[in-house]
Design an enzyme around this catalytic site. Sequence first.
Site, PDB file in Angstrom:
ATOM      1  N   LYS A   1      -8.299 -21.583 -12.308  1.00  0.00           N
ATOM      2  CA  LYS A   1      -7.899 -20.277 -12.771  1.00  0.00           C
ATOM      3  C   LYS A   1      -8.082 -19.245 -11.664  1.00  0.00           C
ATOM      4  O   LYS A   1      -7.504 -18.164 -11.695  1.00  0.00           O
ATOM      5  CB  LYS A   1      -8.774 -19.857 -13.979  1.00  0.00           C
ATOM      6  CG  LYS A   1      -8.741 -20.808 -15.135  1.00  0.00           C
ATOM      7  CD  LYS A   1      -9.803 -20.408 -16.179  1.00  0.00           C
ATOM      8  CE  LYS A   1      -9.852 -21.474 -17.265  1.00  0.00           C
ATOM      9  NZ  LYS A   1     -11.035 -21.330 -18.109  1.00  0.00           N
TER      10      LYS A   1
ATOM     11  N   GLU B   1      -4.785 -20.270  -3.255  1.00  0.00           N
ATOM     12  CA  GLU B   1      -6.156 -20.561  -3.697  1.00  0.00           C
ATOM     13  C   GLU B   1      -7.013 -19.308  -3.654  1.00  0.00           C
ATOM     14  O   GLU B   1      -6.727 -18.381  -2.896  1.00  0.00           O
ATOM     15  CB  GLU B   1      -6.780 -21.593  -2.751  1.00  0.00           C
ATOM     16  CG  GLU B   1      -6.833 -22.995  -3.316  1.00  0.00           C
ATOM     17  CD  GLU B   1      -7.898 -23.166  -4.394  1.00  0.00           C
ATOM     18  OE1 GLU B   1      -8.390 -22.170  -4.975  1.00  0.00           O
ATOM     19  OE2 GLU B   1      -8.223 -24.330  -4.683  1.00  0.00           O
ATOM     20  N   ASP B   2      -8.048 -19.310  -4.456  1.00  0.00           N
ATOM     21  CA  ASP B   2      -9.005 -18.219  -4.395  1.00  0.00           C
ATOM     22  C   ASP B   2      -9.919 -18.357  -3.181  1.00  0.00           C
ATOM     23  O   ASP B   2     -10.152 -17.410  -2.453  1.00  0.00           O
ATOM     24  CB  ASP B   2      -9.829 -18.151  -5.701  1.00  0.00           C
ATOM     25  CG  ASP B   2     -10.420 -19.497  -6.124  1.00  0.00           C
ATOM     26  OD1 ASP B   2     -10.217 -20.517  -5.422  1.00  0.00           O
ATOM     27  OD2 ASP B   2     -11.095 -19.544  -7.172  1.00  0.00           O
TER      28      ASP B   2
ATOM     29  N   ASP C   1     -13.864 -23.788   0.238  1.00  0.00           N
ATOM     30  CA  ASP C   1     -15.305 -23.932   0.420  1.00  0.00           C
ATOM     31  C   ASP C   1     -15.540 -25.241   1.171  1.00  0.00           C
ATOM     32  O   ASP C   1     -15.362 -25.289   2.382  1.00  0.00           O
ATOM     33  CB  ASP C   1     -15.925 -23.905  -0.990  1.00  0.00           C
ATOM     34  CG  ASP C   1     -17.423 -23.897  -1.019  1.00  0.00           C
ATOM     35  OD1 ASP C   1     -18.042 -23.270  -0.160  1.00  0.00           O
ATOM     36  OD2 ASP C   1     -18.003 -24.515  -1.938  1.00  0.00           O
TER      37      ASP C   1
ATOM     38  N   LYS D   1     -14.784 -19.914   3.375  1.00  0.00           N
ATOM     39  CA  LYS D   1     -16.182 -20.029   3.800  1.00  0.00           C
ATOM     40  C   LYS D   1     -16.247 -21.153   4.826  1.00  0.00           C
ATOM     41  O   LYS D   1     -16.578 -22.295   4.479  1.00  0.00           O
ATOM     42  CB  LYS D   1     -17.075 -20.395   2.604  1.00  0.00           C
ATOM     43  CG  LYS D   1     -17.367 -19.253   1.660  1.00  0.00           C
ATOM     44  CD  LYS D   1     -18.572 -19.551   0.788  1.00  0.00           C
ATOM     45  CE  LYS D   1     -18.167 -19.974  -0.592  1.00  0.00           C
ATOM     46  NZ  LYS D   1     -19.289 -20.098  -1.540  1.00  0.00           N
TER      47      LYS D   1
ATOM     48  N   PHE E   1     -22.369 -17.189  -2.617  1.00  0.00           N
ATOM     49  CA  PHE E   1     -21.567 -17.471  -3.807  1.00  0.00           C
ATOM     50  C   PHE E   1     -20.961 -16.166  -4.276  1.00  0.00           C
ATOM     51  O   PHE E   1     -21.673 -15.195  -4.541  1.00  0.00           O
ATOM     52  CB  PHE E   1     -22.397 -18.134  -4.911  1.00  0.00           C
ATOM     53  CG  PHE E   1     -21.513 -18.760  -5.938  1.00  0.00           C
ATOM     54  CD1 PHE E   1     -20.959 -20.016  -5.725  1.00  0.00           C
ATOM     55  CD2 PHE E   1     -21.166 -18.069  -7.104  1.00  0.00           C
ATOM     56  CE1 PHE E   1     -20.085 -20.580  -6.652  1.00  0.00           C
ATOM     57  CE2 PHE E   1     -20.299 -18.632  -8.033  1.00  0.00           C
ATOM     58  CZ  PHE E   1     -19.759 -19.891  -7.797  1.00  0.00           C
TER      59      PHE E   1
HETATM   60  P1  IMP Z   1     -13.990 -26.858  -2.503  1.00  0.00           P
HETATM   61  O1  IMP Z   1     -13.327 -28.089  -2.957  1.00  0.00           O
HETATM   62  O2  IMP Z   1     -15.466 -27.062  -2.263  1.00  0.00           O
HETATM   63  O3  IMP Z   1     -13.326 -26.196  -1.313  1.00  0.00           O
HETATM   64  O4  IMP Z   1     -14.007 -25.877  -3.738  1.00  0.00           O
HETATM   65  C1  IMP Z   1     -13.061 -24.949  -3.942  1.00  0.00           C
HETATM   66  C2  IMP Z   1     -13.194 -24.376  -5.332  1.00  0.00           C
HETATM   67  O5  IMP Z   1     -14.564 -24.206  -5.713  1.00  0.00           O
HETATM   68  C3  IMP Z   1     -12.620 -22.994  -5.353  1.00  0.00           C
HETATM   69  O6  IMP Z   1     -11.239 -23.012  -5.634  1.00  0.00           O
HETATM   70  C4  IMP Z   1     -13.444 -22.313  -6.422  1.00  0.00           C
HETATM   71  O7  IMP Z   1     -12.881 -22.558  -7.691  1.00  0.00           O
HETATM   72  C5  IMP Z   1     -14.790 -22.971  -6.322  1.00  0.00           C
HETATM   73  N1  IMP Z   1     -15.702 -22.166  -5.488  1.00  0.00           N
HETATM   74  C6  IMP Z   1     -16.123 -22.430  -4.227  1.00  0.00           C
HETATM   75  N2  IMP Z   1     -16.934 -21.473  -3.749  1.00  0.00           N
HETATM   76  C7  IMP Z   1     -17.005 -20.538  -4.730  1.00  0.00           C
HETATM   77  C8  IMP Z   1     -17.683 -19.266  -4.841  1.00  0.00           C
HETATM   78  O8  IMP Z   1     -18.371 -18.756  -3.922  1.00  0.00           O
HETATM   79  N3  IMP Z   1     -17.512 -18.602  -6.008  1.00  0.00           N
HETATM   80  C9  IMP Z   1     -16.764 -19.078  -7.044  1.00  0.00           C
HETATM   81  N4  IMP Z   1     -16.116 -20.255  -6.976  1.00  0.00           N
HETATM   82  C10 IMP Z   1     -16.238 -20.986  -5.836  1.00  0.00           C
HETATM   83 MG    MG Z   2     -10.036 -22.587  -7.018  1.00  0.00          MG
END
Ligand code: IMP
Ligand code: MG
Length: 174
Positions: free
Chosen positions: A41, A97-98, A101, A129, A150
């Site tokens: 979302k 994407e938001d 990470d 990040k 976070f």
């Molecule tokens: P990744 O697979 O670890 O890159 O995770 C990406 C997803 O994790 C993002 O699309 C977010 O939904 C969630 N996420 C990662 N870091 C944060 C954060 O700092 N705040 C909120 N959601 C996060």
């Molecule tokens: Mg996401």
Amino acid sequence: MAERIEVLLTEEEVDKRIQEIGDQISRDYAGKSVHLVCVLKGGSFFMCELAKRITVPVSIDFMSVSSYGGDTKSSGVVRIVKDLDESLKDKHVIVIEDIVDSGRTLSYLLDMLRSRGPVDVRLCTLLDKPDRRVVDVKVDYTGFEIPDEFVVGYGLDYDQKYRNLPYIGMVKFD
Ligand code: IMP
Ligand code: MG
């Protein structure tokens, strides 16, 4: 434990940067149309604001994958909860994407989308990040590189809360 939210990026800073990315995408895709794929979302607020600022023809679609529960750490598990409605065949796709990470979610998702016959697939994220990266993913458009905090707001949640904040805040537990 009660948490506190500290402003990292103001609404004005975020708006200004989204306008710049919209301008950039409009230039890069001049004479073409773009198909925006929003990862729900979290990406939804960003996609709507960005789409309004793109001047080439835009179509949109949504998908939902799970990678986080009510926790602040990536589970490493990627599952398609809702797939796209439309085919990607012959489209210029931009995944919205938001935040990137660890990169686990995106690396899986991008491979899957690229196998569906698009002309090309680029990645656009509001936040990055880089310190947290575990899997290498190429990000084509980045709003802001942020420290290993976070964050919430502008679509991002902590345990489904705070998505509606119009700015980006850091969650502090003290
Ligand atoms: P990744 O697979 O670890 O890159 O995770 C990406 C997803 O994790 C993002 O699309 C977010 O939904 C969630 N996420 C990662 N870091 C944060 C954060 O700092 N705040 C909120 N959601 C996060
Ligand atoms: Mg996401």
